[in-house]
Design a protein around this motif. Structure first.
Motif, PDB file in Angstrom:
ATOM      1  N   ILE A 171       0.903  -0.955  -0.314  1.00 54.83           N
ATOM      2  CA  ILE A 171       0.139   0.260  -0.045  1.00 54.83           C
ATOM      3  C   ILE A 171       0.771   1.351  -0.148  1.00 54.83           C
ATOM      4  O   ILE A 171       1.604   1.588   0.920  1.00 54.83           O
ATOM      5  CB  ILE A 171      -0.892   0.069   0.966  1.00 54.83           C
ATOM      6  N   PRO A 172       0.771   2.114  -0.897  1.00 58.88           N
ATOM      7  CA  PRO A 172       1.503   3.683  -1.132  1.00 58.88           C
ATOM      8  C   PRO A 172       1.477   4.430  -0.234  1.00 58.88           C
ATOM      9  O   PRO A 172       0.645   3.910   0.907  1.00 58.88           O
ATOM     10  CB  PRO A 172       1.837   3.826  -2.110  1.00 58.88           C
ATOM     11  N   PHE A 173       2.481   5.093  -0.063  1.00 58.13           N
ATOM     12  CA  PHE A 173       1.655   6.593   1.224  1.00 58.13           C
ATOM     13  C   PHE A 173       0.945   7.149   0.522  1.00 58.13           C
ATOM     14  O   PHE A 173       1.060   8.056  -0.503  1.00 58.13           O
ATOM     15  CB  PHE A 173       2.785   7.377   1.393  1.00 58.13           C
ATOM     16  N   PRO A 174       0.392   7.266   1.489  1.00 56.22           N
ATOM     17  CA  PRO A 174       0.112   7.427   2.853  1.00 56.22           C
ATOM     18  C   PRO A 174      -0.582   6.253   3.175  1.00 56.22           C
ATOM     19  O   PRO A 174      -2.199   5.912   2.633  1.00 56.22           O
ATOM     20  CB  PRO A 174      -0.581   8.525   3.267  1.00 56.22           C
ATOM     21  N   PRO A 177      -5.263   6.235   5.560  1.00 54.40           N
ATOM     22  CA  PRO A 177      -6.633   6.031   5.162  1.00 54.40           C
ATOM     23  C   PRO A 177      -6.935   4.577   4.650  1.00 54.40           C
ATOM     24  O   PRO A 177      -8.207   4.400   3.935  1.00 54.40           O
ATOM     25  CB  PRO A 177      -6.077   7.342   3.722  1.00 54.40           C
ATOM     26  N   VAL A 178      -5.799   4.449   3.928  1.00 52.34           N
ATOM     27  CA  VAL A 178      -6.166   2.615   3.498  1.00 52.34           C
ATOM     28  C   VAL A 178      -6.354   1.306   4.539  1.00 52.34           C
ATOM     29  O   VAL A 178      -7.678   0.852   4.428  1.00 52.34           O
ATOM     30  CB  VAL A 178      -5.304   2.205   2.208  1.00 52.34           C
ATOM     31  N   ILE A 179      -5.795   1.974   5.472  1.00 52.15           N
ATOM     32  CA  ILE A 179      -5.700   0.805   6.810  1.00 52.15           C
ATOM     33  C   ILE A 179      -7.591   1.011   7.149  1.00 52.15           C
ATOM     34  O   ILE A 179      -8.242   0.141   7.669  1.00 52.15           O
ATOM     35  CB  ILE A 179      -4.941   1.237   7.628  1.00 52.15           C
ATOM     36  N   GLU A 180      -7.497   2.645   7.350  1.00 51.16           N
ATOM     37  CA  GLU A 180      -8.694   2.974   7.572  1.00 51.16           C
ATOM     38  C   GLU A 180      -9.756   2.425   6.733  1.00 51.16           C
ATOM     39  O   GLU A 180     -11.269   1.764   7.337  1.00 51.16           O
ATOM     40  CB  GLU A 180      -9.321   4.029   8.294  1.00 51.16           C
ATOM     41  N   LYS A 181     -10.341   2.189   5.241  1.00 50.35           N
ATOM     42  CA  LYS A 181     -11.155   1.527   5.307  1.00 50.35           C
ATOM     43  C   LYS A 181     -10.646   0.682   5.152  1.00 50.35           C
ATOM     44  O   LYS A 181     -12.094  -0.118   5.247  1.00 50.35           O
ATOM     45  CB  LYS A 181     -10.672   2.565   3.573  1.00 50.35           C
ATOM     46  N   TRP A 233      -8.506  -3.630  10.792  1.00 45.22           N
ATOM     47  CA  TRP A 233      -8.732  -3.272  12.156  1.00 45.22           C
ATOM     48  C   TRP A 233      -8.364  -4.003  13.126  1.00 45.22           C
ATOM     49  O   TRP A 233      -8.616  -3.108  14.165  1.00 45.22           O
ATOM     50  CB  TRP A 233     -10.282  -4.479  12.332  1.00 45.22           C
ATOM     51  N   SER A 234      -7.688  -4.930  13.343  1.00 41.81           N
ATOM     52  CA  SER A 234      -7.173  -5.204  14.684  1.00 41.81           C
ATOM     53  C   SER A 234      -6.365  -4.486  15.427  1.00 41.81           C
ATOM     54  O   SER A 234      -5.965  -3.746  15.940  1.00 41.81           O
ATOM     55  CB  SER A 234      -6.791  -6.331  14.610  1.00 41.81           C
ATOM     56  N   LEU A 235      -5.074  -3.804  13.708  1.00 37.27           N
ATOM     57  CA  LEU A 235      -4.030  -2.742  14.855  1.00 37.27           C
ATOM     58  C   LEU A 235      -4.832  -1.508  14.856  1.00 37.27           C
ATOM     59  O   LEU A 235      -3.913  -0.922  15.284  1.00 37.27           O
ATOM     60  CB  LEU A 235      -3.091  -2.786  12.604  1.00 37.27           C
ATOM     61  N   GLN A 236      -5.912  -1.305  14.431  1.00 36.12           N
ATOM     62  CA  GLN A 236      -6.545   0.113  14.450  1.00 36.12           C
ATOM     63  C   GLN A 236      -7.000   0.922  16.423  1.00 36.12           C
ATOM     64  O   GLN A 236      -7.018   1.069  16.775  1.00 36.12           O
ATOM     65  CB  GLN A 236      -7.887   0.528  13.069  1.00 36.12           C
TER      66      GLN A 236
END
Length: 335
Positions: A171-174, A177-181, A233-236
């Motif tokens: 997943i490219p920077f940043p 937001p992709v992790i949130e999605k 999800w777990s990481l967040q």
């Protein structure tokens, strides 16, 4: 005070020019962010980017608000903390403009700027700040004329941790937001999620935090077959819960009832929700400024410069950057 204060933000990957008017009212910034095709931010590449776009971006912010250079009566810039090459570009731009416009120059503390724009936007009086950004993670409260760091990351900032994990997954920077999605996608597929098989290490270290272990453990979950959406999800949940726990301890220790979010990760809706729920449980309040003022922006620099300029200025021979500037090194002289 008459005229407009210009703020120049260059602590990392973003160059931003922002403005406040003679009353200290913030106006939207003109910003440009380096987004590498692969890997993270290289300080020299970011500094070159800032130099390349500075002229057109300065013109843009003036045109946005119908101003001319002669309307600028104060020039503020991020003096630290941040990436050295990037900070030096901002300081050079600020010196040049201040000299050309015959305007006072003032170097300000980037971290404190996040606090003050948040206070102005949210109407907070004396909050605990949960500062969650790429390079910084701190819990801060005002005491004896300074913003004191009550707890902070012992290794990497929460935003950097999220971005580094994202890069390991292509997943490219940043990446945040992709992790949130992807975390939201997991919740849509699993409306009653369980941590079974997705547990990560405890990131709280007293009043401090440590995120590198979380990132490594999350990578191992992927290697062992867990889905990317589930791990996001777990990481967040683990990382944000740790931040909120330390913020709650700070509120309890200081007796303060307001919590203020700042920094780029404060744009995350799950982080905002968790802070709101914790504050409500304590019969307090949680606040977050508009997202354009959570991310790095020149307007927050202009706002702090406007607050400080009546008390001090930065002579040219004292205008060198300090990439290791601490939040609690700046006396609160404006109130």
């Amino acid at each position: 005070m008459t005229g407009w204060t210009l703020g120049i933000e260059t602590t990392a990957h973003t160059l931003s020019f922002g403005l406040v008017d003679s009353e200290g009212t913030p106006y939207p910034a003109a910003s440009d962010t380096l987004r590498p095709d692969k890997g993270g931010i290289h300080p020299r590449e970011a500094a070159d980017h800032h130099k390349d776009v500075s002229g057109s971006l300065f013109t843009q912010v003036l045109e946005m608000h119908g101003l001319t250079p002669s309307d600028i009566t104060t020039v503020a810039y991020s003096q630290g903390p941040g990436l050295g090459p990037c900070l030096r570009v901002g300081a050079a731009i600020a010196r040049g403009l201040a000299t050309r416009l015959k305007a006072p120059l003032i170097g300000v503390n980037h971290c404190v700027a996040h606090i003050e724009i948040g206070r102005q936007q949210c109407g907070c009086d004396d909050p605990v700040l949960l500062y969650v950004s790429g390079g910084n993670t701190q819990v801060i409260a005002r005491l004896n004329g300074r913003y004191r760091v009550l707890g902070e990351t012992l290794d990497i900032g929460i935003g950097n941790m999220l971005d580094k994990f994202a890069r390991t997954q292509g997943i490219p920077f940043p990446g945040g937001p992709v992790i949130e999605k992807k975390a939201l996608e997991y919740l849509r597929m699993n409306p009653e999620p369980s941590m079974e098989g997705l547990r990560l290490p405890y990131a709280v270290r007293g009043m401090d935090l440590a995120f590198s272990g979380l990132m490594t453990a999350a990578q191992r979950l992927i290697e062992n077959g867990a889905s990317l959406e589930a791990v996001c999800w777990s990481l967040q949940e683990h990382a944000f819960a740790a931040c909120v726990e330390v913020a709650e301890r700070a509120m309890a220790h200081t007796g303060k009832s307001e919590l203020l979010l700042g920094g780029g990760v404060a744009c995350n809706e799950r982080m905002r929700t968790m802070c709101h729920e914790m504050s409500n449980d304590r019969e307090g309040s949680s606040h977050a400024p508009p997202k354009m003022y959570c991310i790095d922006n020149g307007t927050m620099i202009a706002r702090l410069g406007w607050l400080e300029i009546s008390k001090r200025q930065t002579p040219l021979d004292e205008s060198a950057i300090d990439q290791y500037l601490r939040t609690d090194q700046t006396p609160i002289v404006w109130s």
